[in-house]
Scaffold this motif. Structure first.
Motif, PDB file in Angstrom:
ATOM      1  N   HIS A  53      12.679  10.815 -13.648  1.00 17.79           N
ATOM      2  CA  HIS A  53      11.718   9.707 -13.715  1.00 17.79           C
ATOM      3  C   HIS A  53      10.518   9.927 -12.787  1.00 17.79           C
ATOM      4  O   HIS A  53       9.389   9.604 -13.161  1.00 17.79           O
ATOM      5  CB  HIS A  53      12.401   8.371 -13.430  1.00 17.79           C
ATOM      6  CG  HIS A  53      13.064   7.812 -14.641  1.00 17.79           C
ATOM      7  ND1 HIS A  53      12.391   7.104 -15.589  1.00 17.79           N
ATOM      8  CD2 HIS A  53      14.336   7.892 -15.068  1.00 17.79           C
ATOM      9  CE1 HIS A  53      13.218   6.756 -16.551  1.00 17.79           C
ATOM     10  NE2 HIS A  53      14.413   7.239 -16.256  1.00 17.79           N
TER      11      HIS A  53
ATOM     12  N   HIS B 214       6.831  10.183 -14.430  1.00 15.86           N
ATOM     13  CA  HIS B 214       5.795   9.225 -14.051  1.00 15.86           C
ATOM     14  C   HIS B 214       4.805   9.798 -13.036  1.00 15.86           C
ATOM     15  O   HIS B 214       3.805   9.152 -12.734  1.00 15.86           O
ATOM     16  CB  HIS B 214       6.445   7.962 -13.468  1.00 15.86           C
ATOM     17  CG  HIS B 214       7.246   7.201 -14.455  1.00 15.86           C
ATOM     18  ND1 HIS B 214       6.689   6.430 -15.434  1.00 15.86           N
ATOM     19  CD2 HIS B 214       8.585   7.097 -14.640  1.00 15.86           C
ATOM     20  CE1 HIS B 214       7.636   5.866 -16.169  1.00 15.86           C
ATOM     21  NE2 HIS B 214       8.805   6.277 -15.700  1.00 15.86           N
TER      22      HIS B 214
ATOM     23  N   SER C  87       5.064   9.869  -9.992  1.00 17.58           N
ATOM     24  CA  SER C  87       4.929   8.877  -8.923  1.00 17.58           C
ATOM     25  C   SER C  87       6.305   8.380  -8.507  1.00 17.58           C
ATOM     26  O   SER C  87       7.125   8.028  -9.363  1.00 17.58           O
ATOM     27  CB  SER C  87       4.095   7.705  -9.439  1.00 17.58           C
ATOM     28  OG  SER C  87       4.207   6.581  -8.602  1.00 17.58           O
TER      29      SER C  87
ATOM     30  N   SER D 288       6.680   5.583  -6.738  1.00 17.87           N
ATOM     31  CA  SER D 288       6.658   4.120  -6.910  1.00 17.87           C
ATOM     32  C   SER D 288       6.859   3.715  -8.362  1.00 17.87           C
ATOM     33  O   SER D 288       7.608   2.777  -8.639  1.00 17.87           O
ATOM     34  CB  SER D 288       5.350   3.496  -6.451  1.00 17.87           C
ATOM     35  OG  SER D 288       4.696   4.230  -5.506  1.00 17.87           O
ATOM     36  N   ARG D 289       6.186   4.398  -9.286  1.00 15.13           N
ATOM     37  CA  ARG D 289       6.361   4.040 -10.708  1.00 15.13           C
ATOM     38  C   ARG D 289       7.763   4.372 -11.185  1.00 15.13           C
ATOM     39  O   ARG D 289       8.333   3.650 -12.004  1.00 15.13           O
ATOM     40  CB  ARG D 289       5.307   4.733 -11.563  1.00 15.13           C
ATOM     41  CG  ARG D 289       3.952   4.046 -11.447  1.00 15.13           C
ATOM     42  CD  ARG D 289       2.955   4.705 -12.322  1.00 15.13           C
ATOM     43  NE  ARG D 289       2.581   5.942 -11.628  1.00 15.13           N
ATOM     44  CZ  ARG D 289       1.492   6.634 -11.844  1.00 15.13           C
ATOM     45  NH1 ARG D 289       0.644   6.267 -12.767  1.00 15.13           N
ATOM     46  NH2 ARG D 289       1.221   7.717 -11.167  1.00 15.13           N
TER      47      ARG D 289
ATOM     48  N   ALA E 298      10.394   4.225  -9.281  1.00 12.36           N
ATOM     49  CA  ALA E 298      11.210   3.160  -8.686  1.00 12.36           C
ATOM     50  C   ALA E 298      11.136   1.900  -9.544  1.00 12.36           C
ATOM     51  O   ALA E 298      12.161   1.262  -9.812  1.00 12.36           O
ATOM     52  CB  ALA E 298      10.736   2.863  -7.267  1.00 12.36           C
ATOM     53  N   GLU E 299       9.943   1.540  -9.999  1.00 16.32           N
ATOM     54  CA  GLU E 299       9.791   0.367 -10.867  1.00 16.32           C
ATOM     55  C   GLU E 299      10.572   0.542 -12.160  1.00 16.32           C
ATOM     56  O   GLU E 299      11.282  -0.365 -12.592  1.00 16.32           O
ATOM     57  CB  GLU E 299       8.318   0.135 -11.194  1.00 16.32           C
ATOM     58  CG  GLU E 299       7.514  -0.420 -10.054  1.00 16.32           C
ATOM     59  CD  GLU E 299       6.032  -0.559 -10.403  1.00 16.32           C
ATOM     60  OE1 GLU E 299       5.709  -0.769 -11.594  1.00 16.32           O
ATOM     61  OE2 GLU E 299       5.206  -0.458  -9.475  1.00 16.32           O
ATOM     62  N   ALA E 300      10.457   1.705 -12.781  1.00 18.00           N
ATOM     63  CA  ALA E 300      11.145   1.973 -14.047  1.00 18.00           C
ATOM     64  C   ALA E 300      12.661   1.926 -13.885  1.00 18.00           C
ATOM     65  O   ALA E 300      13.378   1.520 -14.809  1.00 18.00           O
ATOM     66  CB  ALA E 300      10.715   3.334 -14.601  1.00 18.00           C
TER      67      ALA E 300
ATOM     68  N   CYS F 157      14.226   0.190 -11.468  1.00 21.60           N
ATOM     69  CA  CYS F 157      14.609  -1.037 -10.739  1.00 21.60           C
ATOM     70  C   CYS F 157      15.257  -0.704  -9.394  1.00 21.60           C
ATOM     71  O   CYS F 157      16.291  -1.255  -9.025  1.00 21.60           O
ATOM     72  CB  CYS F 157      15.523  -1.922 -11.586  1.00 21.60           C
ATOM     73  SG  CYS F 157      14.762  -2.479 -13.108  1.00 21.60           S
TER      74      CYS F 157
ATOM     75  N   SER G 153      14.217   0.571  -5.126  1.00 21.99           N
ATOM     76  CA  SER G 153      13.134   0.568  -4.146  1.00 21.99           C
ATOM     77  C   SER G 153      12.533   1.969  -4.073  1.00 21.99           C
ATOM     78  O   SER G 153      13.209   2.974  -4.349  1.00 21.99           O
ATOM     79  CB  SER G 153      13.651   0.140  -2.774  1.00 21.99           C
ATOM     80  OG  SER G 153      14.488   1.140  -2.230  1.00 21.99           O
ATOM     81  N   GLN G 154      11.274   2.036  -3.688  1.00 23.24           N
ATOM     82  CA  GLN G 154      10.612   3.334  -3.555  1.00 23.24           C
ATOM     83  C   GLN G 154      11.303   4.195  -2.495  1.00 23.24           C
ATOM     84  O   GLN G 154      11.523   5.384  -2.724  1.00 23.24           O
ATOM     85  CB  GLN G 154       9.120   3.130  -3.263  1.00 23.24           C
ATOM     86  CG  GLN G 154       8.314   4.411  -3.192  1.00 23.24           C
ATOM     87  CD  GLN G 154       8.329   5.041  -1.815  1.00 23.24           C
ATOM     88  OE1 GLN G 154       8.379   4.344  -0.798  1.00 23.24           O
ATOM     89  NE2 GLN G 154       8.319   6.363  -1.783  1.00 23.24           N
TER      90      GLN G 154
END
Length: 80
Positions: free
Chosen positions: A11, A15, A17, A19-20, A22-24, A26, A28-29
């Motif tokens: 991931h 991405h 990234s 951070s992105r 981490a968002e995908a 769910c 934390s970064q």
């Protein structure tokens, strides 16, 4: 090989990234960064070049990303 760490690496690479990813996922970064670091450390590999606000795959990272794409594509196929 820990498939969860490979999934996190996949991931981040996809991405480009932390951070992105981490968002995908769910998560934390810091958790994503830690998983990638543990993965790199356990195999003695550097998978990403880290810059101030940008990351790029190393040659090894690119190769692993292509394997990860195939692995996760096959798992989706098997689930169908």
């Amino acid at each position: 090989m820990h498939l969860n760490q490979l999934w996190v690496f996949y991931h981040v690479a996809k991405h480009k990234s932390f951070s992105r990813a981490a968002e995908a996922l769910c998560l934390s970064q810091p958790s994503v960064s830690n998983q990638v670091k543990l993965f790199e450390d356990s195999y003695g590999l550097k998978l990403f070049e880290r810059f101030a606000k940008k990351i790029e795959l190393t040659g090894t990272g690119e190769l692993l990303y292509s394997y990860a794409e195939r692995i996760f594509s096959l798992t989706q196929e098997a689930d169908s």
